[in-house]
Design a protein around this motif. Structure first.
Motif, PDB file in Angstrom:
ATOM      1  N   ALA A 309       0.838  -1.204   0.000  1.00 37.45           N
ATOM      2  CA  ALA A 309       0.000   0.000   0.000  1.00 37.45           C
ATOM      3  C   ALA A 309       0.873   1.255   0.000  1.00 37.45           C
ATOM      4  CB  ALA A 309      -0.909  -0.008   1.232  1.00 37.45           C
ATOM      5  N   LEU A 310       1.959   1.191   0.763  1.00 37.70           N
ATOM      6  CA  LEU A 310       2.882   2.328   0.830  1.00 37.70           C
ATOM      7  C   LEU A 310       3.545   2.571  -0.535  1.00 37.70           C
ATOM      8  CD1 LEU A 310       4.341   4.376   2.721  1.00 37.70           C
ATOM      9  CD2 LEU A 310       6.071   2.607   3.100  1.00 37.70           C
ATOM     10  N   THR A 311       3.961   1.485  -1.173  1.00 43.72           N
ATOM     11  CA  THR A 311       4.585   1.605  -2.502  1.00 43.72           C
ATOM     12  C   THR A 311       3.628   2.282  -3.482  1.00 43.72           C
ATOM     13  OG1 THR A 311       5.897  -0.391  -2.102  1.00 43.72           O
ATOM     14  CG2 THR A 311       5.613   0.284  -4.403  1.00 43.72           C
ATOM     15  N   ASP A 312       2.373   1.824  -3.476  1.00 45.60           N
ATOM     16  CA  ASP A 312       1.390   2.419  -4.384  1.00 45.60           C
ATOM     17  C   ASP A 312       1.137   3.886  -4.052  1.00 45.60           C
ATOM     18  OD1 ASP A 312       0.713   0.845  -6.483  1.00 45.60           O
ATOM     19  OD2 ASP A 312      -1.030  -0.085  -5.519  1.00 45.60           O
ATOM     20  N   ALA A 313       1.176   4.230  -2.772  1.00 40.21           N
ATOM     21  CA  ALA A 313       0.963   5.628  -2.398  1.00 40.21           C
ATOM     22  C   ALA A 313       2.086   6.510  -2.944  1.00 40.21           C
ATOM     23  CB  ALA A 313       0.880   5.750  -0.871  1.00 40.21           C
ATOM     24  N   ALA A 353      11.493  12.216 -10.203  1.00 42.31           N
ATOM     25  CA  ALA A 353      10.519  13.256 -10.528  1.00 42.31           C
ATOM     26  C   ALA A 353      10.735  14.511  -9.677  1.00 42.31           C
ATOM     27  CB  ALA A 353       9.098  12.718 -10.321  1.00 42.31           C
ATOM     28  N   GLY A 354      11.733  14.478  -8.786  1.00 42.21           N
ATOM     29  CA  GLY A 354      12.056  15.653  -7.974  1.00 42.21           C
ATOM     30  C   GLY A 354      11.345  15.718  -6.640  1.00 42.21           C
ATOM     31  N   TYR A 355      10.866  14.574  -6.162  1.00 44.01           N
ATOM     32  CA  TYR A 355      10.124  14.573  -4.898  1.00 44.01           C
ATOM     33  C   TYR A 355      10.713  13.566  -3.913  1.00 44.01           C
ATOM     34  CZ  TYR A 355       6.589  17.545  -6.930  1.00 44.01           C
ATOM     35  OH  TYR A 355       5.957  18.607  -7.495  1.00 44.01           O
ATOM     36  N   ALA A 356      10.620  13.893  -2.640  1.00 50.82           N
ATOM     37  CA  ALA A 356      11.097  13.009  -1.586  1.00 50.82           C
ATOM     38  C   ALA A 356      10.026  12.898  -0.504  1.00 50.82           C
ATOM     39  CB  ALA A 356      12.397  13.547  -0.980  1.00 50.82           C
ATOM     40  N   PRO A 357       9.921  11.715   0.129  1.00 44.08           N
ATOM     41  CA  PRO A 357       8.898  11.549   1.167  1.00 44.08           C
ATOM     42  C   PRO A 357       9.054  12.561   2.297  1.00 44.08           C
ATOM     43  CG  PRO A 357       9.814   9.423   0.549  1.00 44.08           C
ATOM     44  CD  PRO A 357      10.660  10.465  -0.117  1.00 44.08           C
ATOM     45  N   GLY A 358       7.916  13.018   2.782  1.00 48.92           N
ATOM     46  CA  GLY A 358       7.925  13.926   3.927  1.00 48.92           C
ATOM     47  C   GLY A 358       7.115  13.381   5.087  1.00 48.92           C
ATOM     48  N   GLN A 359       6.113  12.546   4.797  1.00 46.64           N
ATOM     49  CA  GLN A 359       5.210  12.064   5.841  1.00 46.64           C
ATOM     50  C   GLN A 359       4.450  10.862   5.317  1.00 46.64           C
ATOM     51  OE1 GLN A 359       2.361  15.022   7.019  1.00 46.64           O
ATOM     52  NE2 GLN A 359       1.373  13.707   8.529  1.00 46.64           N
ATOM     53  N   ALA A 360       4.066   9.973   6.219  1.00 43.34           N
ATOM     54  CA  ALA A 360       3.217   8.845   5.840  1.00 43.34           C
ATOM     55  C   ALA A 360       2.232   8.564   6.964  1.00 43.34           C
ATOM     56  CB  ALA A 360       4.060   7.594   5.563  1.00 43.34           C
ATOM     57  N   ALA A 414      -4.529  -2.973   4.069  1.00 44.04           N
ATOM     58  CA  ALA A 414      -3.720  -1.850   4.533  1.00 44.04           C
ATOM     59  C   ALA A 414      -3.978  -0.638   3.640  1.00 44.04           C
ATOM     60  CB  ALA A 414      -2.233  -2.206   4.498  1.00 44.04           C
ATOM     61  N   GLN A 415      -4.005   0.533   4.256  1.00 45.06           N
ATOM     62  CA  GLN A 415      -4.122   1.795   3.534  1.00 45.06           C
ATOM     63  C   GLN A 415      -2.920   2.659   3.863  1.00 45.06           C
ATOM     64  OE1 GLN A 415      -7.796   3.203   5.239  1.00 45.06           O
ATOM     65  NE2 GLN A 415      -8.992   2.467   3.495  1.00 45.06           N
ATOM     66  N   ALA A 416      -2.478   3.431   2.895  1.00 45.81           N
ATOM     67  CA  ALA A 416      -1.336   4.327   3.130  1.00 45.81           C
ATOM     68  C   ALA A 416      -1.587   5.659   2.446  1.00 45.81           C
ATOM     69  CB  ALA A 416      -0.052   3.705   2.578  1.00 45.81           C
ATOM     70  N   LEU A 417      -1.325   6.702   3.169  1.00 42.60           N
ATOM     71  CA  LEU A 417      -1.335   8.053   2.601  1.00 42.60           C
ATOM     72  C   LEU A 417       0.076   8.611   2.776  1.00 42.60           C
ATOM     73  CD1 LEU A 417      -3.083  10.489   1.519  1.00 42.60           C
ATOM     74  CD2 LEU A 417      -3.298  11.191   3.896  1.00 42.60           C
ATOM     75  N   VAL A 418       0.656   9.154   1.721  1.00 48.62           N
ATOM     76  CA  VAL A 418       1.985   9.767   1.866  1.00 48.62           C
ATOM     77  C   VAL A 418       1.980  11.177   1.311  1.00 48.62           C
ATOM     78  CG1 VAL A 418       3.237   7.566   1.715  1.00 48.62           C
ATOM     79  CG2 VAL A 418       2.917   8.948  -0.333  1.00 48.62           C
ATOM     80  N   ARG A 419       2.831  11.994   1.901  1.00 51.33           N
ATOM     81  CA  ARG A 419       3.104  13.325   1.366  1.00 51.33           C
ATOM     82  C   ARG A 419       4.528  13.327   0.840  1.00 51.33           C
ATOM     83  NH1 ARG A 419       4.268  16.692   5.641  1.00 51.33           N
ATOM     84  NH2 ARG A 419       6.358  17.042   4.851  1.00 51.33           N
ATOM     85  N   LEU A 420       4.694  13.765  -0.394  1.00 52.79           N
ATOM     86  CA  LEU A 420       6.034  13.937  -0.956  1.00 52.79           C
ATOM     87  C   LEU A 420       6.309  15.429  -1.069  1.00 52.79           C
ATOM     88  CD1 LEU A 420       6.089  11.354  -3.914  1.00 52.79           C
ATOM     89  CD2 LEU A 420       6.630  10.973  -1.511  1.00 52.79           C
TER      90      LEU A 420
END
Ligand code: MG
Length: 437
Positions: A309-313, A353-360, A414-420
């Motif tokens: 789920a995290l990978t897909d997010a 793409a110029g983005y990095a994880p900030g929160q999950a 499982a559900q995942a929300l991420v901020r990049l």
């Protein structure tokens, strides 16, 4: 204190020592990522340190040495910030000690490799090599240039600040009242060494060899050079050239340097969902952590629904194809694969793409396992894979109150929300080929 102005800068390489491990802290659940990744003005501390080296006179290549544990995620976290380095930046995984990490950085600078930007490597090491702490983000250009000049002249140089407090040697601990002061160390004999430190390449190589031969462990490279008998020139350091050691250090720097410049791209959000059926055998793995009392989920890979789920997010946040397209279950390479590889690849795709994880923020849905005892371990594991502090990872579990297939215990979802967060391209220092050879 030994200026040698007016000479052209000789060619130099630099190593940014940023391999300090966060594992010890991440295990505590709430603690931050390794401090060299903490943001200052919107960029990780170690990016500032690398930029100072890229901007230094004569510097051809900079090796950034990152923690070996979780290296792909750490690299993906900082690489977007250093694209402006003109292909002069290389990344490598550090070792167990600073000395081993610096050695690996020197190897990464060495012959026969391929530059991060795709160009061919130089065939010879530069005449000079600097080593700079990844957690020391505020080295002024004048100070850096002065250290390089002094090293070219004297073979080795380090910036030092003279102590203003009274210095004591400490007596050994004796009893519950703790340690006591012993004799005074004459202040005029003392100096605190900062970085960057700069050396003729041969001097640093031989200093590292001598230390390795005799088991000497130094906290910086000047101490290795002194151990090996080389003179080290002292250059006037700067108390503002802080090595971030405590939260107060970072607060001071943030006051001084200010917030991130406005106008960057806004963050992107991604959402992922996955579900797997429980099998009868094996051991459940969630977030890369084993749950020995629960059977494994069935799946082509290791069945880690949480990491799927995290990978897909992460993929969704940058509009990339989903996990089934990137890692097809028809591909034998992914049979039984550890799902951490999927997350690492997704983070790389986001970095490109110029983005990095900030929160999950993650939710497990099912009757089992009991998450509580492993919650912090799973958060730390997810945080390490994303290259963010454990405090930036939320993790909850819920049942569906006996309803449906999760309620009957047939499977787990499982559900995942991420901020990049967007790296700020164009924020890097002027790159270009500034070789002066
Ligand atoms: Mg799956």
């Amino acid at each position: 204190m030994m200026p040698a102005r007016g000479r052209p800068a000789p060619p130099a390489d630099a190593v940014v020592a940023a391999a300090g491990s966060g594992v010890r802290y991440a295990a505590a659940g709430e603690a931050p990522a390794p401090k060299q990744f903490l943001p200052l003005a919107g960029r990780p501390l170690l990016v500032h340190a690398a930029e100072a080296m890229l901007a230094a006179p004569g510097v051809r290549r900079v090796a950034v040495v990152l923690p070996g544990n979780g290296f792909p995620a750490w690299r993906a976290r900082v690489e977007p910030f250093l694209r402006g380095g003109g292909g002069r930046v290389r990344f490598c995984a550090g070792g167990a000690t600073r000395q081993e990490s610096v050695r690996r950085g020197l190897e990464a600078l060495g012959v026969g490799g391929v530059e991060a930007g795709g160009g061919a490597a130089e065939s010879e090491p530069a005449e000079l090599v600097a080593v700079h702490d990844g957690a020391r983000p505020a080295a002024a250009a004048d100070l850096v240039a002065e250290v390089f000049r002094a090293a070219a002249r004297h073979g080795a140089a380090a910036p030092v600040v003279r102590p203003t407090d009274t210095l004591f040697r400490m007596a050994p601990a004796n009893g519950p009242e703790g340690r006591r002061l012993a004799e005074v160390i004459p202040r005029e004999d003392a100096a605190a060494a900062q970085t960057p430190q700069c050396f003729r390449r041969r001097v640093l190589d031989e200093a590292l060899d001598a230390a390795a031969r005799s088991g000497f462990a130094g906290t910086d490279e000047a101490s290795l050079a002194r151990f090996a008998g080389y003179p080290v020139a002292a250059v006037a350091g700067d108390s503002r050239n802080l090595k971030v050691t405590t939260p107060a250090d970072l607060e001071e720097l943030r006051r001084r340097v200010g917030p991130a410049p406005p106008g960057g791209a806004p963050p992107r959000l991604g959402f992922g969902f996955d579900a797997h059926r429980f099998g009868e055998t094996g051991t459940l793995i969630l977030g890369g952590v084993l749950f020995p009392e629960t059977p494994a989920l069935l799946g082509h890979s290791d069945g880690d629904a949480l990491l799927h789920a995290l990978t897909d997010a992460v993929l969704g946040a940058v509009g990339a194809p989903d996990i089934g397209a990137v890692f097809p279950s028809t591909d034998e390479r992914w049979r039984g694969a550890a799902s951490g590889r999927f997350v690492a690849r997704a983070v790389e795709i986001a970095a490109a793409a110029g983005y990095a994880p900030g929160q999950a923020d993650l939710t497990l849905i099912g009757e089992r396992p009991r998450l509580g005892p492993k919650r912090d371990e799973v958060r730390a594991s997810v945080a390490r894979r994303l290259g963010i502090p454990a405090s930036s990872v939320g993790l909850k579990a819920t049942t569906t109150d006996g309803m449906g297939w999760t309620g009957r215990g047939e499977g787990l979802a499982a559900q995942a929300l991420v901020r990049l967060d967007a790296a700020a391209p164009g924020d890097a220092p002027p790159g270009g080929e500034s070789r002066s050879a």
